[in-house]
Scaffold this motif. Sequence first.
Motif, PDB file in Angstrom:
ATOM      1  N   GLY A  71       1.218  -1.044  -0.125  1.00  0.00           N
ATOM      2  CA  GLY A  71       0.011  -0.229  -0.271  1.00  0.00           C
ATOM      3  C   GLY A  71       0.762   1.488  -0.002  1.00  0.00           C
ATOM      4  N   ASN A  75       5.009  -0.037   6.857  1.00  0.00           N
ATOM      5  CA  ASN A  75       5.172  -1.182   7.493  1.00  0.00           C
ATOM      6  C   ASN A  75       6.929  -1.084   8.082  1.00  0.00           C
ATOM      7  OD1 ASN A  75       5.216  -3.599   9.125  1.00  0.00           O
ATOM      8  ND2 ASN A  75       2.754  -3.535   9.118  1.00  0.00           N
ATOM      9  N   LEU A  90      -0.257  -1.539  -4.908  1.00  0.00           N
ATOM     10  CA  LEU A  90      -2.261  -0.659  -5.318  1.00  0.00           C
ATOM     11  C   LEU A  90      -1.749   0.391  -5.171  1.00  0.00           C
ATOM     12  CD1 LEU A  90      -2.981  -2.613  -2.082  1.00  0.00           C
ATOM     13  CD2 LEU A  90      -3.295  -3.464  -4.666  1.00  0.00           C
ATOM     14  N   GLY A 109      -7.001   1.282  -2.825  1.00  0.00           N
ATOM     15  CA  GLY A 109      -5.931   0.243  -1.733  1.00  0.00           C
ATOM     16  C   GLY A 109      -4.447   0.902  -1.380  1.00  0.00           C
ATOM     17  N   VAL A 131      -0.776  10.208  11.541  1.00  0.00           N
ATOM     18  CA  VAL A 131       0.415  11.602  11.562  1.00  0.00           C
ATOM     19  C   VAL A 131       1.015  11.852  10.152  1.00  0.00           C
ATOM     20  CG1 VAL A 131      -0.104  11.707  13.771  1.00  0.00           C
ATOM     21  CG2 VAL A 131       2.391  10.915  13.402  1.00  0.00           C
ATOM     22  N   LEU A 142      -6.330  -0.964   9.080  1.00  0.00           N
ATOM     23  CA  LEU A 142      -6.944  -2.477   8.163  1.00  0.00           C
ATOM     24  C   LEU A 142      -6.392  -2.821  10.054  1.00  0.00           C
ATOM     25  CD1 LEU A 142      -6.615  -4.217   5.283  1.00  0.00           C
ATOM     26  CD2 LEU A 142      -8.576  -3.424   6.483  1.00  0.00           C
ATOM     27  N   ASN A 404       0.514  -2.680  14.105  1.00  0.00           N
ATOM     28  CA  ASN A 404       1.116  -1.311  12.407  1.00  0.00           C
ATOM     29  C   ASN A 404       2.380  -1.562  13.323  1.00  0.00           C
ATOM     30  OD1 ASN A 404      -1.298  -0.815  11.552  1.00  0.00           O
ATOM     31  ND2 ASN A 404      -1.592   0.499  12.115  1.00  0.00           N
TER      32      ASN A 404
END
Length: 449
Positions: A71, A75, A90, A109, A131, A142, A404
């Motif tokens: 995305g 991560n 995506l 997405g 942020v 998610l 996350n």
Amino acid sequence: MIEVDSLDELRRSLAGSVLTPADAEYDAARRCFNALVDRRPSAIARCAGAADVVTAFDFARSHRLEVAVRGGGHNPAGHCVTDGGLVLDLTRLRAVEVDGEARIARAGGGSTWLDFDPATQAFGLVTPGGVVGSTGVCGLTLGGGIGHLTAQHGLTCDNLVGAELVTPDGTVVRASEDENAELLWGLRGAGGNFGVATSLELRLHPLERVVGGAFAYAGPRARDALRRFRDVAAGSPRDLSLQASLSVDESLEPALVVLPCYTGADADPEALRALRSAPGLVDDGVGAHTFLEQQRVVDSAYGENRHYWKGHFVRELPDELIDELLARVVALGRPPGGILIESLHGAPKDVDPSFGVAGFRGAAFNISAQAVWLDPALDEQYIGWARETAAALEPWSLGGGYVNYMQADEPIERVRAAFGAEAFDRLQALKRRYDPDNVLRRNQNIPPG
Ligand SMILES: Cc1cc2nc3c(=O)[nH]c(=O)nc-3n(C[C@H](O)[C@H](O)[C@H](O)COP(=O)(O)OP(=O)(O)OC[C@H]3O[C@@H](n4cnc5c(N)ncnc54)[C@H](O)[C@@H]3O)c2cc1C
């Protein structure tokens, strides 16, 4: 290796494009936020819509390729890229449609907050997001979502009202309160375990201006400033979100930055007065500005630094724990990165725990040791610092950590603890229904069981 003919076939069948190591853009496209993660996928499928995602899943299945979903690429575990496999990228799905009357935004997405916030602000509306603007809307939502408007409007996933998902068998599934409600429950916190979200629908709230920015504190009184931050959060101001970052100054002494975001009507709110008058204030960068300006207060270089994050949700922040954090932040003897302290007071507590799987709304704070460095020779030291700092939090931990922010080496017990045993069983049942072969395993994984 995938044969050239097969890649040509994939290219022809996608409306989007395919990148391989032979392409000039490949290196930039495989880079993720964390420079500690350096992987080389066989191909990157830049999907232009749900049909492309179906095709890419089909291609990965028939060529037995591991799949990673990209995305916003933020991560810290580097889940968006795989060695030798296929990346479902995506980044072309960045459109954000806003229904100003219904106060709903539909986010593509691969959209980021840099796409989302200007689109919703054009209608004077917001949802509580992350942020840092370049973070992915879907990835963040998610996994929960904590940010500048958490106290006012809850976790980002508390505002998730619908999703369009492509499951690994190529089915397009919708989730809403009326349709596949159990799936929607799982999407509110359990990450990308069940399918690729080609779009998410988020509830919006009216807001254009805030009082925000940063207060900086240093010197021997940083301890008192951190206590003041804790006490202000404990008062649970509904119109003030709060986070703090503990690091060190040039002399390697503790330094604190507090990031308030106030949205109330008071011209001189007591909570901000309390923070402004806290001991050790060295810079007052707090004032009235637009929400878009607030969303630019924090930024982070992409793909340059090495990162290792580990933390705990804690039930309280007593003086003893504050002293522990102050000792840990100087323990490395060089700038460690920092310790992020996010308050979870206010709106997250209003939401019934059965609303979504995010299981941490009962915590007072999310505390994360965020090791950040450049030199690969220091990997062990920095990773060790983050692990030891997180271990020092354990006596106050509610169990589990924030999915996350988790690295890829977290054991399944910690992922289970993040949701609780009962919710984890429900998530496994969802996984068996939507991804029984665990195709989507590059994430904080819920195995089908
Ligand atoms: C600088 C920085 C700031 C951050 N700030 C915040 C913050 O303020 N608040 C907060 O709560 N978190 C924050 N995070 C954490 C962030 O929310 C998570 O790391 C999140 O997973 C990032 O999503 P992404 O799409 O950018 O990342 P990616 O690395 O692209 O994706 C991560 C994983 O999310 C899943 N995913 C992403 N998009 C989709 C999709 N469309 N469909 C299905 N699965 C998908 C996949 O499993 C994917 O592997 C921050 C991270 C960084 C590095």
